[in-house]
Design an enzyme around this catalytic site. Structure first.
Site, mmCIF file in Angstrom:
data_model
loop_
_atom_site.group_PDB
_atom_site.id
_atom_site.type_symbol
_atom_site.label_atom_id
_atom_site.label_comp_id
_atom_site.label_asym_id
_atom_site.label_seq_id
_atom_site.Cartn_x
_atom_site.Cartn_y
_atom_site.Cartn_z
ATOM 1 N N TYR A 1 14.370 -8.896 -6.777
ATOM 2 C CA TYR A 1 14.227 -7.441 -6.740
ATOM 3 C C TYR A 1 15.562 -6.789 -7.078
ATOM 4 O O TYR A 1 16.541 -6.922 -6.348
ATOM 5 C CB TYR A 1 13.749 -6.965 -5.370
ATOM 6 C CG TYR A 1 12.360 -7.421 -4.980
ATOM 7 C CD1 TYR A 1 11.478 -7.977 -5.912
ATOM 8 C CD2 TYR A 1 11.904 -7.290 -3.675
ATOM 9 C CE1 TYR A 1 10.211 -8.394 -5.555
ATOM 10 C CE2 TYR A 1 10.627 -7.697 -3.307
ATOM 11 C CZ TYR A 1 9.788 -8.250 -4.245
ATOM 12 O OH TYR A 1 8.522 -8.672 -3.889
ATOM 13 N N LYS B 1 -2.984 9.469 -8.471
ATOM 14 C CA LYS B 1 -1.924 9.984 -9.344
ATOM 15 C C LYS B 1 -2.257 9.839 -10.825
ATOM 16 O O LYS B 1 -1.830 10.645 -11.663
ATOM 17 C CB LYS B 1 -0.618 9.248 -9.032
ATOM 18 C CG LYS B 1 0.581 9.701 -9.828
ATOM 19 C CD LYS B 1 1.769 8.770 -9.627
ATOM 20 C CE LYS B 1 2.166 8.628 -8.175
ATOM 21 N NZ LYS B 1 3.374 7.775 -8.019
ATOM 22 N N GLU C 1 2.978 9.280 5.265
ATOM 23 C CA GLU C 1 1.618 9.432 4.745
ATOM 24 C C GLU C 1 0.885 8.098 4.755
ATOM 25 O O GLU C 1 -0.294 8.011 5.117
ATOM 26 C CB GLU C 1 1.659 9.984 3.317
ATOM 27 C CG GLU C 1 0.285 10.093 2.657
ATOM 28 C CD GLU C 1 0.356 10.478 1.197
ATOM 29 O OE1 GLU C 1 -0.541 10.063 0.431
ATOM 30 O OE2 GLU C 1 1.308 11.182 0.820
#
Length: 321
Positions: free
Chosen positions: A54, A221, A295
């Site tokens: 990563y 989205k 959220e």
């Protein structure tokens, strides 16, 4: 926060966890990363997921700096790394793969980047066709016996490969893999629900699943195209665009409408659906802001609130897609 055992192991992980993929060291710097880890900890998250690849190791350096800066009690949280792809651009042969050498070297490098004495979880990030599975099992067992790794596992291995790893471990009295880390979401279910089904009872495997939002597809989205600056528009992630085909887009739009009817965000509803599977030990979340993380954490409330009839409607939304 709810906590679940890692398969039949005694380790209990938060049912929702925070991962560094595609965020830490790229979209997220140390300041925001600190806010995210602090908020995750305050809401009961005890597992932070990483990998050597990563951001070429930068994600682990950011994670390590943040965990050290926050001074959270080491016995209160778990951290992982994954080995396979290497932590440098254009790696040489010994800087990638699952050979004994790279597994050994990558573990020590991850310990240094994460600023810890041991890894709670260490995963083989993908299968390595160039290395015999028995060599990798012996290498992982050595790290466990040295106290540098507590539990080891796999990510996106086939059920057949996982069975072979267990057979090697059983034959030589070695530490066997305790977990698998697969993709799992409403659009990608087959491996977790079908291919791995015999492994849960046979070996007590746990799962720490990733991409519960299908890289953002389940957030709504992308219902009307690919916005500028979104993940699917970024270099290196355009391969995800193949998930936006006709029938799937229509299902995603129906899902977004259903989420609104059920008084949930699409993201929270999708994450809560993953948690309904009893073989899921923890669902990995990615976030670039505290508001986004909160959220997603609302999935716990959605899971408790919705009844079987509501979940049947969720399932029906993607029937045949």
């Amino acid at each position: 926060m709810d906590y679940r055992r890692l398969g039949r192991a005694g380790l209990r992980l938060s049912s929702l966890s925070l991962g560094a993929w595609a965020t830490f060291g790229q979209q997220v710097g140390r300041g925001v990363a600190r806010e995210l880890v602090a908020a995750a900890w305050d809401h009961g998250i005890n597992f932070f997921d990483n990998a050597e690849s990563y951001a070429q190791g930068e994600a682990e350096r950011v994670m390590g700096d943040v965990l050290a800066d926050l001074r959270l009690p080491r016995d209160g949280w778990c951290v992982s790394s994954k080995v396979m792809f290497g932590a440098v651009d254009d790696p040489r042969p010994t800087q990638q793969g699952l050979s004994r050498k790279h597994v050994h070297d990558a573990c020590h490098a991850a310990l240094k980047r994460l600023r810890v004495d041991y890894l709670d979880l260490y995963l083989c990030h993908r299968p390595d066709p160039e290395t015999p599975i028995d060599e990798t099992v012996w290498a992982m067992d050595a790290l466990v016996r040295q106290g540098k790794v507590l539990y080891w596992g796999t990510s996106e291995w086939s059920a057949e490969q996982i069975r072979e790893a267990h057979a090697v471990a059983r034959a030589h009295h070695l530490q066997a893999p305790s977990l698998e880390q697969p993709q799992y979401n409403l659009l990608d279910r087959q491996r977790v629900e079908a291919e791995y089904a015999p492994l849960y009872a046979a070996f007590g495997m746990g799962t720490t699943t990733f991409s519960p939002l299908a890289s953002g597809l389940l957030t709504g989205k992308y219902n009307d195209g690919i916005p500028d600056g979104s993940r699917l528009a970024r270099e290196g992630y355009t391969w995800l665009q193949r998930g936006l085909r006709g029938a799937r887009v229509e299902a995603l739009r129906r899902f977004t409408a259903l989420a609104a009817e059920l008084q949930a965000t699409p993201a929270a509803l999708a994450i809560a659906w993953c948690l309904r599977n009893p073989h899921v030990s923890s669902v990995l979340l990615g976030a670039t802001s505290v508001s986004q993380l909160l959220e997603n954490l609302a999935a716990l409330d959605v899971l408790r609130r919705l009844d079987d009839a509501a979940w049947a409607r969720v399932e029906a939304t993607f029937a045949g897609v």
